[in-house]
Design an enzyme around this catalytic site. Structure first.
Site, short mmCIF file in Angstrom:
data_model
loop_
_atom_site.label_atom_id
_atom_site.label_comp_id
_atom_site.label_asym_id
_atom_site.label_seq_id
_atom_site.Cartn_x
_atom_site.Cartn_y
_atom_site.Cartn_z
CB THR A 1 -1.04 0.24 1.57
OG1 THR A 1 -0.53 -0.03 2.51
CG2 THR A 1 -1.87 -0.85 1.61
CE LYS B 1 -0.87 0.17 7.27
NZ LYS B 1 -0.84 -0.10 5.96
CG HIS C 1 -2.77 -1.17 10.81
ND1 HIS C 1 -4.60 0.21 10.20
CD2 HIS C 1 -3.09 -2.42 10.31
CE1 HIS C 1 -5.00 -1.17 9.20
NE2 HIS C 1 -4.16 -1.97 9.51
CG HIS C 2 1.67 -2.78 12.82
ND1 HIS C 2 2.54 -2.80 12.42
CD2 HIS C 2 0.72 -4.22 11.95
CE1 HIS C 2 2.50 -3.20 11.69
NE2 HIS C 2 1.50 -2.97 10.89
#
Length: 276
Positions: free
Chosen positions: A109, A168, A164-165
């Site tokens: 992404t 990222k 998210h973690h």
């Protein structure tokens, strides 16, 4: 090239980019555990401390497939490359795969418009599945959002919240952006015009045509996405939560099977899952 001898000769020969990363390791484990796929190559940057090490060492196995930084070595025995790395790396891999007819499954992404254009151009030379999220559940969720958006086109405010973690590097997530695109398309809007990606200070009243985004980063969250349709007197939330990266791996292998009889073309997971 060493392969698992119990697997059929028709098994898909797949290489993994970013082989020493979290997603790379999950892909390798899933390929090894799946009857119709064979690990045929492992690719990572030269600076990786795992370069030159057997790709299945973490599984306690010797595969004879070593993590390589040289594309020609890593992809010599592969017909497919699964890539969940960074845009700059993926674009380098893309050029090589297009030139050598290696099919790609791209879950990376953060591409800009030029990067997306490069993928579209490469798809004229080889077959590619390009999707911001390979999870089957996420893609079914996208279809549900398309349906919901059409019903909530008037009187409902739309907000997308993703978590998210801490590792990222891009925000909002590619999946959140895809959700926004699907909703905007269903409503006849352009996400570039109606997307709101930050709020601070005195923002004024909410534009009813806008689609808002909120981003959370922390800990080891694999990936949570919620779309809120907030009306007067009620709200509807559509949520998908990932508890393991294995769902992305299984989706990637479905994408590889979909590409098995394709020579060129650009596809997404809606094509793979027959959701169009």
């Amino acid at each position: 090239m060493a392969v698992t001898m119990t697997k059929p000769a028709t098994a898909l020969k797949i290489a993994v980019a970013g082989a020493s990363g979290r997603m790379g390791k999950m892909l390798i484990e899933t390929i090894e555990a799946t009857d119709d796929t064979i690990l045929a190559g492992a690719l990572d940057v030269a600076a990786s401390p795992f370069a030159g090490i057997d790709a299945m060492l973490a599984l306690g196995k010797q595969s004879g497939i070593f993590i390589e930084s040289d594309l020609s070595k890593a992809l010599a025995g592969a017909n497919f490359l699964i890539d969940f790395t960074r845009p700059e790396g993926t674009l380098q891999h893309l050029e090589y795969c297009a030139a050598h007819g290696i099919k790609m499954i791209i879950g990376t992404t953060g591409f800009d418009d030029a990067g997306k254009a490069a993928i579209a151009a490469a798809a004229k030379k080889t077959a590619i599945v390009f999707a911001p999220n390979m999870s089957v559940g996420v893609n079914v969720t996208l279809k549900l959002l398309e349906m919901a958006a059409k019903s909530f086109s008037q009187g409902y405010d739309i907000e997308i919240i993703e978590a998210h973690h801490r590792h990222k590097v891009d925000a909002p997530s590619g999946t959140a952006l895809k959700m926004g695109e699907v909703i905007a398309d269903a409503l006849g809007r352009d996400l570039n015009e109606v997307g709101v990606f930050s709020r601070e200070g005195v923002t004024g009243e909410r534009d009813p045509s806008s689609i808002g985004f909120a981003t959370i980063r922390g800990g080891d969250i694999v990936g949570d996405h919620t779309v809120l349709f907030a009306g007067i007197g009620e709200r509807v939330e559509i949520t998908h939560k990932s508890s393991s990266r294995v769902t992305y791996a299984h989706g990637s292998l479905r994408a590889a099977r979909f590409l098995a009889d394709k020579t060129t073309g650009l596809y997404d997971m809606f094509d793979v899952l027959g959701l169009k």
